[in-house]
Design an enzyme around this catalytic site. Structure first.
Site, PDB file in Angstrom:
ATOM      1  N   CYS A 103      -7.216 -12.882 -18.822  1.00 31.46           N
ATOM      2  CA  CYS A 103      -7.048 -11.421 -18.936  1.00 31.46           C
ATOM      3  C   CYS A 103      -7.041 -10.947 -20.390  1.00 31.46           C
ATOM      4  O   CYS A 103      -7.215  -9.760 -20.647  1.00 31.46           O
ATOM      5  CB  CYS A 103      -5.774 -10.979 -18.237  1.00 31.46           C
ATOM      6  SG  CYS A 103      -5.769 -11.421 -16.499  1.00 31.46           S
ATOM      7  N   HIS A 239      -3.049  -4.120 -20.771  1.00 29.41           N
ATOM      8  CA  HIS A 239      -3.714  -4.816 -19.674  1.00 29.41           C
ATOM      9  C   HIS A 239      -3.093  -4.314 -18.373  1.00 29.41           C
ATOM     10  O   HIS A 239      -1.867  -4.201 -18.261  1.00 29.41           O
ATOM     11  CB  HIS A 239      -3.503  -6.325 -19.824  1.00 29.41           C
ATOM     12  CG  HIS A 239      -3.935  -7.111 -18.625  1.00 29.41           C
ATOM     13  ND1 HIS A 239      -5.151  -6.881 -18.005  1.00 29.41           N
ATOM     14  CD2 HIS A 239      -3.326  -8.095 -17.925  1.00 29.41           C
ATOM     15  CE1 HIS A 239      -5.258  -7.702 -16.983  1.00 29.41           C
ATOM     16  NE2 HIS A 239      -4.158  -8.441 -16.901  1.00 29.41           N
ATOM     17  N   ASN A 269      -5.802  -5.418 -10.972  1.00 27.58           N
ATOM     18  CA  ASN A 269      -5.924  -6.235 -12.184  1.00 27.58           C
ATOM     19  C   ASN A 269      -7.366  -6.739 -12.292  1.00 27.58           C
ATOM     20  O   ASN A 269      -7.779  -7.602 -11.521  1.00 27.58           O
ATOM     21  CB  ASN A 269      -4.933  -7.396 -12.093  1.00 27.58           C
ATOM     22  CG  ASN A 269      -5.000  -8.325 -13.306  1.00 27.58           C
ATOM     23  OD1 ASN A 269      -5.912  -8.250 -14.119  1.00 27.58           O
ATOM     24  ND2 ASN A 269      -4.023  -9.215 -13.417  1.00 27.58           N
TER      25      ASN A 269
HETATM   26  N1  COA Z   1       3.104  -8.532   1.016  1.00 26.28           N
HETATM   27  C1  COA Z   1       4.329  -8.731   1.537  1.00 26.28           C
HETATM   28  N2  COA Z   1       5.152  -9.692   1.097  1.00 26.28           N
HETATM   29  C2  COA Z   1       4.731 -10.475   0.109  1.00 26.28           C
HETATM   30  C3  COA Z   1       3.455 -10.326  -0.470  1.00 26.28           C
HETATM   31  C4  COA Z   1       2.623  -9.313   0.024  1.00 26.28           C
HETATM   32  N3  COA Z   1       1.406  -9.069  -0.463  1.00 26.28           N
HETATM   33  N4  COA Z   1       3.307 -11.250  -1.450  1.00 26.28           N
HETATM   34  C5  COA Z   1       4.442 -11.962  -1.495  1.00 26.28           C
HETATM   35  N5  COA Z   1       5.300 -11.498  -0.554  1.00 26.28           N
HETATM   36  C6  COA Z   1       6.647 -11.967  -0.229  1.00 26.28           C
HETATM   37  C7  COA Z   1       6.911 -13.362  -0.712  1.00 26.28           C
HETATM   38  O1  COA Z   1       6.423 -14.298   0.234  1.00 26.28           O
HETATM   39  C8  COA Z   1       8.430 -13.368  -0.803  1.00 26.28           C
HETATM   40  O2  COA Z   1       8.952 -13.565   0.485  1.00 26.28           O
HETATM   41  P1  COA Z   1      10.249 -14.480   0.689  1.00 26.28           P
HETATM   42  O3  COA Z   1      11.335 -13.820  -0.115  1.00 26.28           O
HETATM   43  O4  COA Z   1      10.438 -14.423   2.155  1.00 26.28           O
HETATM   44  O5  COA Z   1       9.881 -15.818   0.156  1.00 26.28           O
HETATM   45  C9  COA Z   1       8.773 -11.930  -1.220  1.00 26.28           C
HETATM   46  O6  COA Z   1       7.582 -11.157  -0.944  1.00 26.28           O
HETATM   47  C10 COA Z   1       9.123 -11.773  -2.674  1.00 26.28           C
HETATM   48  O7  COA Z   1       8.209 -12.519  -3.435  1.00 26.28           O
HETATM   49  P2  COA Z   1       8.274 -12.539  -4.984  1.00 26.28           P
HETATM   50  O8  COA Z   1       7.106 -13.342  -5.504  1.00 26.28           O
HETATM   51  O9  COA Z   1       9.649 -12.907  -5.438  1.00 26.28           O
HETATM   52  O10 COA Z   1       8.059 -10.995  -5.309  1.00 26.28           O
HETATM   53  P3  COA Z   1       8.095 -10.269  -6.666  1.00 26.28           P
HETATM   54  O11 COA Z   1       9.064  -9.166  -6.629  1.00 26.28           O
HETATM   55  O12 COA Z   1       8.176 -11.216  -7.823  1.00 26.28           O
HETATM   56  O13 COA Z   1       6.649  -9.597  -6.716  1.00 26.28           O
HETATM   57  C11 COA Z   1       4.520  -9.988  -7.747  1.00 26.28           C
HETATM   58  C12 COA Z   1       5.483 -10.384  -6.650  1.00 26.28           C
HETATM   59  C13 COA Z   1       3.347 -10.942  -7.697  1.00 26.28           C
HETATM   60  C14 COA Z   1       4.041  -8.565  -7.483  1.00 26.28           C
HETATM   61  C15 COA Z   1       5.246 -10.060  -9.114  1.00 26.28           C
HETATM   62  O14 COA Z   1       5.887 -11.295  -9.277  1.00 26.28           O
HETATM   63  C16 COA Z   1       4.311  -9.869 -10.269  1.00 26.28           C
HETATM   64  O15 COA Z   1       3.810  -8.806 -10.483  1.00 26.28           O
HETATM   65  N6  COA Z   1       4.085 -10.931 -11.084  1.00 26.28           N
HETATM   66  C17 COA Z   1       3.172 -10.864 -12.197  1.00 26.28           C
HETATM   67  C18 COA Z   1       1.792 -11.065 -11.658  1.00 26.28           C
HETATM   68  C19 COA Z   1       0.716 -10.762 -12.626  1.00 26.28           C
HETATM   69  O16 COA Z   1       0.662  -9.678 -13.138  1.00 26.28           O
HETATM   70  N7  COA Z   1      -0.155 -11.721 -12.855  1.00 26.28           N
HETATM   71  C20 COA Z   1      -1.297 -11.564 -13.653  1.00 26.28           C
HETATM   72  C21 COA Z   1      -0.955 -11.627 -15.091  1.00 26.28           C
HETATM   73  S1  COA Z   1      -2.405 -11.398 -16.010  1.00 26.28           S
END
Ligand code: COA
Length: 312
Positions: A103, A239, A269
């Site tokens: 990215c 970004h 993204n």
């Molecule tokens: N829909 C519904 N539930 C979902 C899901 C979706 N699309 N994706 C994950 N979940 C669930 C998970 O399975 C988890 O369930 P559990 O508690 O039963 O295990 C729950 O949601 C919480 O997951 P978690 O990963 O802790 O959520 P979060 O609050 O961290 O949000 C992201 C997830 C990915 C949105 C967040 O971590 C994030 O934005 N991370 C950075 C990602 C990023 O920007 N990457 C690129 C960088 S260049």
């Protein structure tokens, strides 16, 4: 910028995996994303964005003497996407290559091109960020497929007596390689189908925390290097990974959200394409004006991160 025609909404994704529009919006800020047609490659998106950029800059393909593309999703192993776009647009013999920094690819590419222009080795550089992330997205994995999209953005750099790019700052830390990556590629072939080995895998929570920390530090470093403070930034162009990462970074830096360009809701993204796309949106809608100070920043797999301070 150029984006593919096909819009995929959160509601459509909710029919494919166990998710909801509400979950995606509240966790990421994303409402829709674009997905390339089967016959549309990264070089096609990048070439179209480059054509727009050249028109806006009043230059023709014959003027370009340096071409660099930030991408993680090249059409081919080789020729590189830079060569493919060079051929597509009829750009004469010049350096043409791609930079692989996930990215942060556009910020890396911009930094390289800036050095060539500043030292007089290039007179008219085309810098592109282009991605078809949909090709390495596992559409059955709800934790990643809701986040990514396809698109491209481009800029033209020429020498000037006035400051344009004030400074660029690049960083990487391979020690974090396992939090955001693919399992396989060209040289590394795990015992799984090739398509599957190319899927983006991510430890979302960890990525989130490291991203905010790295971005805060790089912005601080950028401002300190130029003896400036955040009140002097007219626009933060981050970004577009996630609304919450952007908000957390802006908060830590004490930059009001009114000064932050956000397009993540419309495009998700788009990796190396996201910063030049956001720049274009803010230039086209009149927010970014001549003379404004812009701080571009990005963060991605590697981990890589970087910034560019620009007087537009
Ligand atoms: N829909 C519904 N539930 C979902 C899901 C979706 N699309 N994706 C994950 N979940 C669930 C998970 O399975 C988890 O369930 P559990 O508690 O039963 O295990 C729950 O949601 C919480 O997951 P978690 O990963 O802790 O959520 P979060 O609050 O961290 O949000 C992201 C997830 C990915 C949105 C967040 O971590 C994030 O934005 N991370 C950075 C990602 C990023 O920007 N990457 C690129 C960088 S260049």
């Amino acid at each position: 910028m150029y984006v593919p025609e096909r819009v995929v909404t959160n509601a459509e994704l909710a029919k494919m995996v166990d998710t909801t529009d509400e979950w995606i919006r509240s966790r990421s800020g994303i409402e829709r994303r674009r997905v390339a047609a089967d016959d549309e490659m990264t070089s096609d998106l990048g070439g179209k964005a480059a054509t727009e950029a050249m028109q806006a800059a009043g230059v023709t393909p014959g003027d370009i003497d340096f071409l660099v593309v930030g991408t993680t999703t090249p059409d081919l192993v080789f020729p590189n996407v830079g060569c493919l776009i060079q051929d597509q647009l009829g750009i004469p013999v010049c350096p043409a290559f791609s930079v692989e920094a996930a990215c942060s690819g556009f910020i890396y590419a911009l930094s390289v091109a800036d050095r060539f222009v500043a030292t007089g080795q290039a007179g008219c550089a085309l810098v592109i960020g282009a991605e078809t992330l949909s090709r390495i997205t596992n559409w059955n994995d709800r934790s990643t497929c809701v986040l990514f999209g396809d698109g491209a953005g481009a800029v033209v750099l020429q020498p000037s007596e006035e400051a344009g790019i004030i400074s660029t700052h690049l960083r990487a830390d391979g020690a974090y390689k396992s939090i955001l990556n693919t399992a396989g590629g060209v040289s590394k072939r795990p015992d799984m189908p090739l398509d599957e080995s190319l899927y983006i895998q991510m430890r979302g929570n960890e990525t989130f925390k490291v991203a905010v920390r790295c971005l805060e530090n790089i912005v601080d470093e950028t401002l300190a290097a130029n003896d400036m403070d955040t009140s002097e930034i007219d626009w933060l162009i981050p970004h577009q990974a996630n609304h919450r990462i952007i908000q957390a970074t802006a908060k830590r830096l004490d930059i009001p959200m009114e000064k932050v360009v956000l397009i993540v809701q419309d495009y998700g993204n788009t990796s190396a394409a996201s910063v030049p796309m956001a720049l274009d949106v803010a230039v086209q809608d009149g927010r970014v004006k001549r003379g404004d100070v812009l701080l571009l920043e990005a963060f991605g797999g590697g981990l890589t991160w970087g910034s560019a301070l620009i007087r537009y």
